[in-house]
Design a protein around this motif. Structure first.
Motif, mmCIF file in Angstrom:
data_model
loop_
_atom_site.group_PDB
_atom_site.id
_atom_site.type_symbol
_atom_site.label_atom_id
_atom_site.label_comp_id
_atom_site.label_asym_id
_atom_site.label_seq_id
_atom_site.Cartn_x
_atom_site.Cartn_y
_atom_site.Cartn_z
ATOM 1 N N LEU A 103 0.835 -1.148 0.064
ATOM 2 C CA LEU A 103 -0.156 0.479 -0.074
ATOM 3 C C LEU A 103 0.769 1.332 0.337
ATOM 4 N N HIS A 104 1.926 1.273 0.115
ATOM 5 C CA HIS A 104 2.989 1.977 0.606
ATOM 6 C C HIS A 104 3.272 2.994 -0.845
ATOM 7 N N PRO A 105 2.679 4.483 -1.277
ATOM 8 C CA PRO A 105 3.320 4.148 -2.167
ATOM 9 C C PRO A 105 5.236 4.751 -2.877
ATOM 10 N N LEU A 106 5.896 4.986 -2.017
ATOM 11 C CA LEU A 106 7.347 4.200 -2.210
ATOM 12 C C LEU A 106 8.162 2.798 -2.336
ATOM 13 N N TYR A 107 7.892 2.395 -0.790
ATOM 14 C CA TYR A 107 8.652 0.903 -0.081
ATOM 15 C C TYR A 107 7.658 -0.011 -0.338
ATOM 16 N N HIS A 108 8.414 -0.772 -1.309
ATOM 17 C CA HIS A 108 7.277 -2.070 -1.525
ATOM 18 C C HIS A 108 8.545 -3.593 -1.323
ATOM 19 N N TYR A 109 8.653 -2.563 -0.612
ATOM 20 C CA TYR A 109 10.359 -4.652 0.169
ATOM 21 C C TYR A 109 9.485 -5.435 0.847
ATOM 22 N N LYS A 110 9.655 -6.935 0.753
ATOM 23 C CA LYS A 110 8.476 -7.356 1.858
ATOM 24 C C LYS A 110 8.667 -7.381 3.506
ATOM 25 N N THR A 111 9.647 -6.358 3.609
ATOM 26 C CA THR A 111 10.473 -6.750 5.846
ATOM 27 C C THR A 111 10.370 -5.136 5.662
ATOM 28 N N TYR A 112 9.995 -4.072 5.068
ATOM 29 C CA TYR A 112 9.259 -3.012 5.138
ATOM 30 C C TYR A 112 8.263 -2.904 6.142
ATOM 31 N N VAL A 113 9.106 -2.357 7.277
ATOM 32 C CA VAL A 113 7.959 -1.819 8.602
ATOM 33 C C VAL A 113 8.012 -0.203 9.060
ATOM 34 N N GLY A 114 8.092 0.722 7.825
ATOM 35 C CA GLY A 114 8.401 2.055 8.474
ATOM 36 C C GLY A 114 6.564 2.695 8.189
ATOM 37 N N GLY A 115 6.472 4.191 8.625
ATOM 38 C CA GLY A 115 5.946 4.790 7.627
ATOM 39 C C GLY A 115 4.798 5.042 9.017
ATOM 40 N N ILE A 116 3.556 3.746 9.080
ATOM 41 C CA ILE A 116 3.496 3.828 9.743
ATOM 42 C C ILE A 116 2.895 2.380 10.715
ATOM 43 N N LEU A 117 3.520 1.934 12.180
ATOM 44 C CA LEU A 117 3.759 0.716 12.960
ATOM 45 C C LEU A 117 2.658 0.845 13.614
ATOM 46 N N LEU A 118 1.921 0.235 14.092
ATOM 47 C CA LEU A 118 1.742 0.208 15.864
ATOM 48 C C LEU A 118 2.302 -1.349 16.475
ATOM 49 N N LEU A 119 2.044 -0.818 17.675
ATOM 50 C CA LEU A 119 2.331 -1.957 18.641
ATOM 51 C C LEU A 119 2.056 -1.503 20.280
ATOM 52 N N THR A 120 1.910 -2.569 20.857
ATOM 53 C CA THR A 120 1.553 -2.529 22.154
ATOM 54 C C THR A 120 2.113 -1.699 23.082
ATOM 55 N N LYS A 121 2.198 -1.460 24.094
ATOM 56 C CA LYS A 121 3.423 -0.831 25.028
ATOM 57 C C LYS A 121 4.268 -2.034 25.262
ATOM 58 N N GLN A 122 3.503 -3.564 25.525
ATOM 59 C CA GLN A 122 3.854 -4.151 26.054
ATOM 60 C C GLN A 122 5.076 -4.925 25.026
ATOM 61 N N HIS A 123 4.335 -4.696 23.638
ATOM 62 C CA HIS A 123 5.367 -5.750 22.922
ATOM 63 C C HIS A 123 6.469 -4.600 22.905
ATOM 64 N N TYR A 124 6.638 -3.444 22.848
ATOM 65 C CA TYR A 124 7.350 -2.521 22.459
ATOM 66 C C TYR A 124 8.740 -2.541 23.190
ATOM 67 N N GLU A 125 8.477 -2.821 24.918
ATOM 68 C CA GLU A 125 9.343 -3.641 25.688
ATOM 69 C C GLU A 125 9.295 -4.907 24.864
ATOM 70 N N MET A 126 9.571 -5.823 24.898
ATOM 71 C CA MET A 126 10.106 -6.880 24.586
ATOM 72 C C MET A 126 10.992 -6.173 23.653
ATOM 73 N N CYS A 127 10.935 -5.418 22.119
ATOM 74 C CA CYS A 127 11.862 -5.433 21.475
ATOM 75 C C CYS A 127 12.955 -4.558 21.916
ATOM 76 N N ASN A 128 13.155 -4.424 23.386
ATOM 77 C CA ASN A 128 13.670 -3.282 24.025
ATOM 78 C C ASN A 128 14.245 -1.394 23.164
ATOM 79 N N GLY A 129 12.987 -1.076 22.649
ATOM 80 C CA GLY A 129 12.662 -0.494 21.241
ATOM 81 C C GLY A 129 13.064 -0.440 20.187
ATOM 82 N N MET A 130 13.583 0.682 20.047
ATOM 83 C CA MET A 130 14.833 0.776 18.827
ATOM 84 C C MET A 130 16.107 0.810 18.871
#
Length: 240
Positions: A103-130
């Motif tokens: 759907l993104h007008p510019l980026y079409h590779y399959k591991t792309y997660v930029g632009g708009i990404l939703l996460l629960t706070k718990q899941h973001y913590e499990m990733c230790n953020g960015m």
């Protein structure tokens, strides 16, 4: 739809794109209110003199977003959702990538997660953020994809959206606004590595000010953020 129990912290990394901000805040407030999504918009305004660090700004937004929100959207300021069927609800089952490569007008590779990404706070913590190692524009979201995988989470994406590349409006004018895409020496190797050490746990910053603002009647909070850079660790954080 009815207003659910969840509340979204919309985290918008920002620097010097005033006209985009003026369009973004009222648009997103209207869009989310229509969908009955409780939300609070945070403009994460980087005011230090280091290069832009989108990932660190999102970490700060997460840490400063308060206990009244239980999930986040990392959201580019220049990407507006045009299709009201896009889901901005609580992503209980795992990170939900609204701006999917189909759907993104510019980026079409399959591991792309930029632009708009939703996460629960718990899941973001499990990733230790960015990772905080990405100064300058780009690549931090690719590293974050590997963190999501490493945390055992599965990225989900919209289904049944029929508007294709017309699903979003992209406000950015590349001729007018040059992105800081310079890669210096060590940074070239660095950008493809996973950062196992850093993230929410080693975030160094100061909030210079916190301002409640209304843009054309739409409420948001502007955080003026001073990031800190250890130049022995990431010498590429400075210009020049």
């Amino acid at each position: 739809p009815s207003w659910g129990p969840h509340r979204l912290a919309l985290l918008v990394p920002f620097r010097e794109r005033f006209e985009e901000l003026l369009a973004f805040v009222p648009y997103m407030h209207r869009f989310l209110s229509k969908k009955r999504i409780r939300h609070h918009i945070f403009i994460l305004n980087q005011v230090d003199h280091f290069r832009f660090n989108r990932a660190s700004l999102i970490n700060v937004g997460f840490l400063e977003s308060g206990n009244d929100t239980d999930y986040i959207a990392m959201h580019d300021v220049d990407l507006l959702p045009l299709n009201e069927q896009l889901d901005y609800g609580f992503p209980e089952a795992g990170p939900f990538h609204v701006a999917s490569p189909e759907l993104h007008p510019l980026y079409h590779y399959k591991t792309y997660v930029g632009g708009i990404l939703l996460l629960t706070k718990q899941h973001y913590e499990m990733c230790n953020g960015m990772s905080n190692r990405f100064w300058g524009w780009g690549r931090e979201d690719d590293e974050f994809y590997r963190r999501i995988k490493g945390a055992g989470l599965q990225v989900r994406r919209p289904s049944g959206i029929t508007t294709g590349y017309e699903t979003f409006q992209h406000l950015h004018d590349p001729a007018w606004r040059k992105r800081d895409q310079k890669r210096i020496a060590a940074q070239k190797q660095e950008q493809f590595k996973v950062d196992h050490e850093g993230g929410l746990n080693n975030m160094r910053y100061r909030i210079e000010s916190r301002t409640a603002l209304s843009v054309a009647g739409a409420p948001c909070t502007v955080l003026n953020i001073l990031l800190d850079c250890d130049t022995s660790e990431t010498p590429w954080c400075t210009f020049g």
